[in-house]
Design a protein around this motif. Structure first.
Motif, PDB file in Angstrom:
ATOM      1  N   SER A 243      77.739  35.422   0.282  1.00 39.09           N
ATOM      2  CA  SER A 243      77.317  34.050   0.014  1.00 39.09           C
ATOM      3  C   SER A 243      75.833  33.892   0.268  1.00 39.09           C
ATOM      4  O   SER A 243      75.312  34.307   1.308  1.00 39.09           O
ATOM      5  N   TRP A 244      75.163  33.273  -0.700  1.00 44.74           N
ATOM      6  CA  TRP A 244      73.761  32.891  -0.588  1.00 44.74           C
ATOM      7  C   TRP A 244      73.728  31.380  -0.751  1.00 44.74           C
ATOM      8  O   TRP A 244      74.332  30.846  -1.696  1.00 44.74           O
ATOM      9  N   VAL A 245      73.052  30.660   0.149  1.00 46.24           N
ATOM     10  CA  VAL A 245      73.080  29.198   0.092  1.00 46.24           C
ATOM     11  C   VAL A 245      71.697  28.583   0.262  1.00 46.24           C
ATOM     12  O   VAL A 245      70.798  29.172   0.873  1.00 46.24           O
ATOM     13  N   CYS A 246      71.575  27.396  -0.289  1.00 46.42           N
ATOM     14  CA  CYS A 246      70.460  26.495   0.014  1.00 46.42           C
ATOM     15  C   CYS A 246      71.046  25.096   0.052  1.00 46.42           C
ATOM     16  O   CYS A 246      71.997  24.788  -0.672  1.00 46.42           O
ATOM     17  N   MET A 247      70.498  24.264   0.911  1.00 47.67           N
ATOM     18  CA  MET A 247      71.075  22.950   1.140  1.00 47.67           C
ATOM     19  C   MET A 247      70.061  21.852   0.814  1.00 47.67           C
ATOM     20  O   MET A 247      68.872  21.985   1.118  1.00 47.67           O
ATOM     21  N   ASP A 248      70.572  20.785   0.218  1.00 47.65           N
ATOM     22  CA  ASP A 248      69.817  19.559   0.013  1.00 47.65           C
ATOM     23  C   ASP A 248      68.467  19.800  -0.668  1.00 47.65           C
ATOM     24  O   ASP A 248      67.415  19.526  -0.095  1.00 47.65           O
ATOM     25  N   VAL A 249      68.531  20.334  -1.868  1.00 50.34           N
ATOM     26  CA  VAL A 249      67.313  20.591  -2.642  1.00 50.34           C
ATOM     27  C   VAL A 249      67.309  19.694  -3.874  1.00 50.34           C
ATOM     28  O   VAL A 249      68.368  19.243  -4.333  1.00 50.34           O
ATOM     29  N   PRO A 250      66.143  19.420  -4.434  1.00 53.71           N
ATOM     30  CA  PRO A 250      66.100  18.594  -5.647  1.00 53.71           C
ATOM     31  C   PRO A 250      66.902  19.246  -6.781  1.00 53.71           C
ATOM     32  O   PRO A 250      66.735  20.431  -7.083  1.00 53.71           O
ATOM     33  N   ALA A 251      67.742  18.458  -7.414  1.00 57.76           N
ATOM     34  CA  ALA A 251      68.575  18.965  -8.509  1.00 57.76           C
ATOM     35  C   ALA A 251      67.714  19.527  -9.627  1.00 57.76           C
ATOM     36  O   ALA A 251      68.072  20.544 -10.232  1.00 57.76           O
ATOM     37  N   ALA A 252      66.582  18.900  -9.886  1.00 56.35           N
ATOM     38  CA  ALA A 252      65.698  19.386 -10.950  1.00 56.35           C
ATOM     39  C   ALA A 252      65.202  20.795 -10.656  1.00 56.35           C
ATOM     40  O   ALA A 252      65.048  21.604 -11.578  1.00 56.35           O
TER      41      ALA A 252
END
Length: 185
Positions: free
Chosen positions: A80-89
């Motif tokens: 699993s690779w994750v990033c949280m709460d980033v701009p959808a664009a």
């Protein structure tokens, strides 16, 4: 021409000529929640996926679930690779910069969660799932003219061959870097 992530095959691996009918169906997920299961032709996958992601809101979280490393084969345990709460664009731009990986290569699943907990999943077969079955997701599908029905897609086939593309290796590394994805677990 767009390469499909997966195709239906006979038991011996030869293509059987079957293609999924475009459409979607409502389903109760294994956890008891509701979801939509969406099948589209490979040439529509990107547009439908991006339209569904737009429902999730301005800030989203991403889980890139790596199932296969092309250099070593199927992984014993997915990574699993994750990033949280980033701009959808930013996410849509990063996916667009890695189109072969995102919409044509079967090495991964892509789980994207909105601020309210709703999700869009693109699996390794090219099947899309939305959680929950919500009017906003159905509205996002309307411009594509996809019929509601009980037809199964590749997710219901006995034998499926998936596609692993050499040029997606670079795109995978670039996507991880561009989104600042962190390995977890």
């Amino acid at each position: 021409m767009t390469t499909p992530k997966a195709i239906s095959v006979f038991e011996d691996g030869r293509p059987d000529g079957w293609t999924p009918a475009p459409g979607f169906r409502a389903q109760v997920a294994p956890d008891g929640g509701t979801r939509l299961v969406i099948s589209v032709p490979p040439e529509q996958l990107r547009a439908v996926h991006v339209a569904l992601l737009a429902v999730l809101g301005a800030r989203i979280s991403v889980r890139y679930l790596q199932l296969t490393d092309r250099s070593v084969g199927q992984l014993e345990k997915p990574v699993s690779w994750v990033c949280m709460d980033v701009p959808a664009a930013d996410v849509v731009a990063a996916l667009g910069a890695s189109p072969r990986l995102t919409w044509e290569d079967a090495r991964h699943q892509l789980w994207v969660r909105g601020e309210k907990g709703d999700q869009v999943v693109l699996d390794e077969l090219g099947v899309l799932y939305t959680y929950p079955d919500d009017v906003a997701f159905r509205a996002a599908l309307e411009p594509f003219g996809l019929p509601l029905g009980a037809t199964l897609g590749l997710d219901g086939r006995d034998y499926v061959r998936v596609e692993f593309l050499a040029d997606a290796d670079r795109e995978e590394a670039a996507l991880i870097e561009r989104l600042g994805l962190r390995r977890v677990g």
